[in-house]
Scaffold this active site. Sequence first.
Site, PDB file in Angstrom:
ATOM      1  CG  ASN A 106      37.936  89.496 143.309  1.00 19.59           C
ATOM      2  OD1 ASN A 106      36.840  89.729 143.836  1.00 19.59           O
ATOM      3  ND2 ASN A 106      38.409  88.286 143.169  1.00 19.59           N
ATOM      4  CB  CYS A 126      26.484  84.916 134.192  1.00 20.69           C
ATOM      5  SG  CYS A 126      28.284  84.965 134.176  1.00 20.69           S
ATOM      6  CD  GLN A 152      40.003  84.435 141.733  1.00 19.49           C
ATOM      7  OE1 GLN A 152      40.325  85.307 142.526  1.00 19.49           O
ATOM      8  NE2 GLN A 152      39.280  83.395 142.095  1.00 19.49           N
ATOM      9  CG  HIS A 206      54.427  78.024 140.525  1.00 20.76           C
ATOM     10  ND1 HIS A 206      54.433  76.838 141.226  1.00 20.76           N
ATOM     11  CD2 HIS A 206      53.525  78.819 141.155  1.00 20.76           C
ATOM     12  CE1 HIS A 206      53.575  76.915 142.227  1.00 20.76           C
ATOM     13  NE2 HIS A 206      53.002  78.096 142.201  1.00 20.76           N
ATOM     14  CG  HIS A 211      27.388  81.635 130.976  1.00 27.64           C
ATOM     15  ND1 HIS A 211      27.823  82.316 132.099  1.00 27.64           N
ATOM     16  CD2 HIS A 211      26.646  80.588 131.440  1.00 27.64           C
ATOM     17  CE1 HIS A 211      27.358  81.718 133.193  1.00 27.64           C
ATOM     18  NE2 HIS A 211      26.645  80.665 132.824  1.00 27.64           N
ATOM     19  CB  CYS A 219      27.206  87.319 130.793  1.00 30.22           C
ATOM     20  SG  CYS A 219      27.227  85.534 130.499  1.00 30.22           S
ATOM     21  CG  HIS A 260      31.432  83.752 131.974  1.00 39.88           C
ATOM     22  ND1 HIS A 260      30.358  84.269 131.301  1.00 39.88           N
ATOM     23  CD2 HIS A 260      32.527  84.106 131.262  1.00 39.88           C
ATOM     24  CE1 HIS A 260      30.782  84.932 130.237  1.00 39.88           C
ATOM     25  NE2 HIS A 260      32.105  84.845 130.203  1.00 39.88           N
ATOM     26  CG  HIS A 303      56.612  75.013 136.846  1.00 35.70           C
ATOM     27  ND1 HIS A 303      57.606  75.820 137.342  1.00 35.70           N
ATOM     28  CD2 HIS A 303      55.928  74.579 137.940  1.00 35.70           C
ATOM     29  CE1 HIS A 303      57.536  75.868 138.664  1.00 35.70           C
ATOM     30  NE2 HIS A 303      56.527  75.129 139.053  1.00 35.70           N
ATOM     31  CB  VAL A 350      40.254  64.344 154.108  1.00 37.53           C
ATOM     32  CG1 VAL A 350      39.485  65.355 153.252  1.00 37.53           C
ATOM     33  CG2 VAL A 350      39.940  62.916 153.639  1.00 37.53           C
ATOM     34  CG  PHE A 388      37.166  63.340 149.646  1.00 38.00           C
ATOM     35  CD1 PHE A 388      36.559  64.557 149.926  1.00 38.00           C
ATOM     36  CD2 PHE A 388      36.442  62.379 148.956  1.00 38.00           C
ATOM     37  CE1 PHE A 388      35.249  64.801 149.522  1.00 38.00           C
ATOM     38  CE2 PHE A 388      35.137  62.629 148.542  1.00 38.00           C
ATOM     39  CZ  PHE A 388      34.536  63.840 148.830  1.00 38.00           C
ATOM     40  CG  HIS A 393      36.284  83.454 136.032  1.00 36.65           C
ATOM     41  ND1 HIS A 393      35.311  82.478 136.148  1.00 36.65           N
ATOM     42  CD2 HIS A 393      36.647  83.742 137.308  1.00 36.65           C
ATOM     43  CE1 HIS A 393      35.088  82.202 137.431  1.00 36.65           C
ATOM     44  NE2 HIS A 393      35.891  82.950 138.145  1.00 36.65           N
ATOM     45  CG  ASN A 436      40.048  78.244 142.113  1.00 37.64           C
ATOM     46  OD1 ASN A 436      40.946  77.434 142.288  1.00 37.64           O
ATOM     47  ND2 ASN A 436      39.863  79.289 142.905  1.00 37.64           N
ATOM     48  CB  SER A 440      31.297  81.140 143.039  1.00 44.88           C
ATOM     49  OG  SER A 440      32.154  82.208 142.709  1.00 44.88           O
TER      50      SER A 440
END
Lengths: 373, 373
Positions: free
Chosen positions: B77, B52, B171, B300, B116, B55, B167, B322, B340, B338, B169, B156, B164
């Site tokens: 990043n 990872c 952004q 936000h 992790h 880590c 661990h 919020h 979609v 979904f 985290h 995410n 992906s």
Amino acid sequence: KSQFDPATHPHRRFNPLTNEHVLVSPHRNKRPWLGQVEPPQPSNLPQYDPNCYLCPGNTRAGGRKTDIYNDTLIFENDFAAVLPPPGPAAPSAPHPLLQTEPVQGGCDVLIFHPRHDLTLARLSLPDIRKVIDEWCKIYLQRGREEGIAYVQIFENKGAMMGCSNPHPHGQVWSLSIVPTLPATEIKNLKNYALTTTLESSAPRGPYGRACMLCEYVHFEVGVESESGRVVTKNEHWVALVPWWAVWPFEILLLPYKRHISSITSLTDEGKDSFAQILSTVTKRYDNLFACSFAYSMGIHQRPLPRPEGSEGEDEDDVAHLHLHFAPPLLRSASVRKFLVGFELMAEPQRDLTPEQAAQRLRSCSDVHYLDVD
Amino acid sequence: KSQFDPATHPHRRFNPLTNEHVLVSPHRNKRPWLGQVEPPQPSNLPQYDPNCYLCPGNTRAGGRKTDIYNDTLIFENDFAAVLPPPGPAAPSAPHPLLQTEPVQGGCDVLIFHPRHDLTLARLSLPDIRKVIDEWCKIYLQRGREEGIAYVQIFENKGAMMGCSNPHPHGQVWSLSIVPTLPATEIKNLKNYALTTTLESSAPRGPYGRACMLCEYVHFEVGVESESGRVVTKNEHWVALVPWWAVWPFEILLLPYKRHISSITSLTDEGKDSFAQILSTVTKRYDNLFACSFAYSMGIHQRPLPRPEGSEGEDEDDVAHLHLHFAPPLLRSASVRKFLVGFELMAEPQRDLTPEQAAQRLRSCSDVHYLDVD
Ligand SMILES: O=P(O)(O)O[C@H]1O[C@H](CO)[C@@H](O)[C@H](O)[C@H]1O
Ligand SMILES: O=P(O)(O)O[C@H]1O[C@H](CO)[C@@H](O)[C@H](O)[C@H]1O
């Protein structure tokens, strides 16, 4: 300072149909992907699957039987998202910020072909033409029912787009309201028509006013070789990756020779031409990563067909017929773009330019990879 | 005609933050699901994974090393979506419909904890508090950099949300522009402040004007037992499934005792209270389907922190802090909603009412299912 290069410098583009932006970060396509990969799609599907509720003569989850059919079949969704009018009136809002609006309508399922293993990309042109004729029929029929304000024709293709059955089919939701996105598009098309003085030789919309989409596609076809967003075109239709595309290989498909407000305004020739380009677009999609390419597709046009017997133009003719294709795959048959996090909370972001995507799609063959020996 | 019942009759609700509608089709939740199921999530993750890149001490894809750290860690990043200012100027548009706007900025990754195998739902309150303090720090730091107009903090979580790496985290993307969604929210908050005569006893926004979110949450907390959209609350914060929720178990998390325009305006107590409710919300999410619950989360607030040393109110204080949680799961750990087809082409649609979702989340325990023996 260096010169601006859209394939190097992050930038945002404006979508005049929705008034939204997309953040383009072309260099980002280079990062390694360690995340979720999509399961391989079923290959070697049988022509008839006794467990498929869309195959001729089989029983559906609700208990009803799917008719035996030879070409296309249309029936009411057993689990419709809306119920037929009339419904009870809206309750009064408990607070001005908590508004409820009842919605009525009907949901139909349109099976494209009896064969379980085919998709639009693998249907013959006459068979695709039959699908188009069904779209025209249901648009006219539902669109003239009492209480209906909008007819949305769409297709979810592929498990990763929430489609629960690979049997080739689409849906039609007919509603007592005009949904958010088409309402926004129509508002922006109207606004463009009222505020734009047209100088180009693009076809005009109703009342001789400017049509944003006719104008846009006229520009794209004119600068075709230079801009490189056009994927393919024929006598009546053009498929392009729009300037403001969000999905990696998003396509906007529309007629470009004259202003056409709905599928029922297409000539017989225009419909054949439509079948032909639908076939080409879906074949190129499949060929891109040599897989059955998942997407959501939707037809945007006049909210309703013209009333029977009406002649001349009306306000709703401001709509210009177009189809959006929203396919999730980004790098291979198993690596998709996730529109999450930043996209959901701030603004859509894409990892390759629309021009790069169009270039990739242009270089794909028109012959389906499964038909190459 | 029968009486309108939101749990029976399809209807749409209006989102005053975005001016968009959501179609609610509660009865639709009964249909059988034959589509894609999500792969089970990794369980029994090791506390340290040598492969990872998040880590402590491990090497990342770009070749750089992740520092050894004890609590949180923030770094740029390696595959940022934007590059630092200044960048080249925008080229002139080849057509008025084809607008380009260069975007500059920076993208940071914030690791929540060295372990992790943990997530926000499994961190102690002091550890969550450290994450909140890092958010405040980076918001102030990036938000005061030259050329930055907006700071988006988000997370995410889960492979099905495009994350992906399990661990823990999040952004932080800092940009030279205010992205579409927050810009729309701020526009609508401003408009509300300028056009609403306030009669309730809700806290007021800047200049003594009405704040849409203070007003909304005041109403929801007031009718709590009746409306049933509140999931949990504490001294300073409330978590509710908003009236206009799109995702099945969407949550809006916000302070409700006074108008607060950003995380840096929280008192020390308000931050502890924030840590506590973040813990409760994420635990209940995990408990709902006894899995590590995937979501996208975004904060936000004011586009930028107040300039250093500034006192009193300013226009940007119209923002009320919020968090949105957008989780995809609908029926179980493996069956998601979904968004979609109809959703992408027309309007979001949901299959259970926000009240039903809130009820489900209220009935979940505050003790994490993995801690029950
Ligand atoms: O940067 P990450 O976590 O690798 O990438 C993830 O989050 C980004 C921001 O929400 C998205 O644009 C990507 O599609 C997603 O996979
Ligand atoms: O009706 P289907 O195909 O079972 O369902 C699919 O399409 C619908 C309309 O786009 C979506 O609301 C569902 O989430 C999706 O799974």
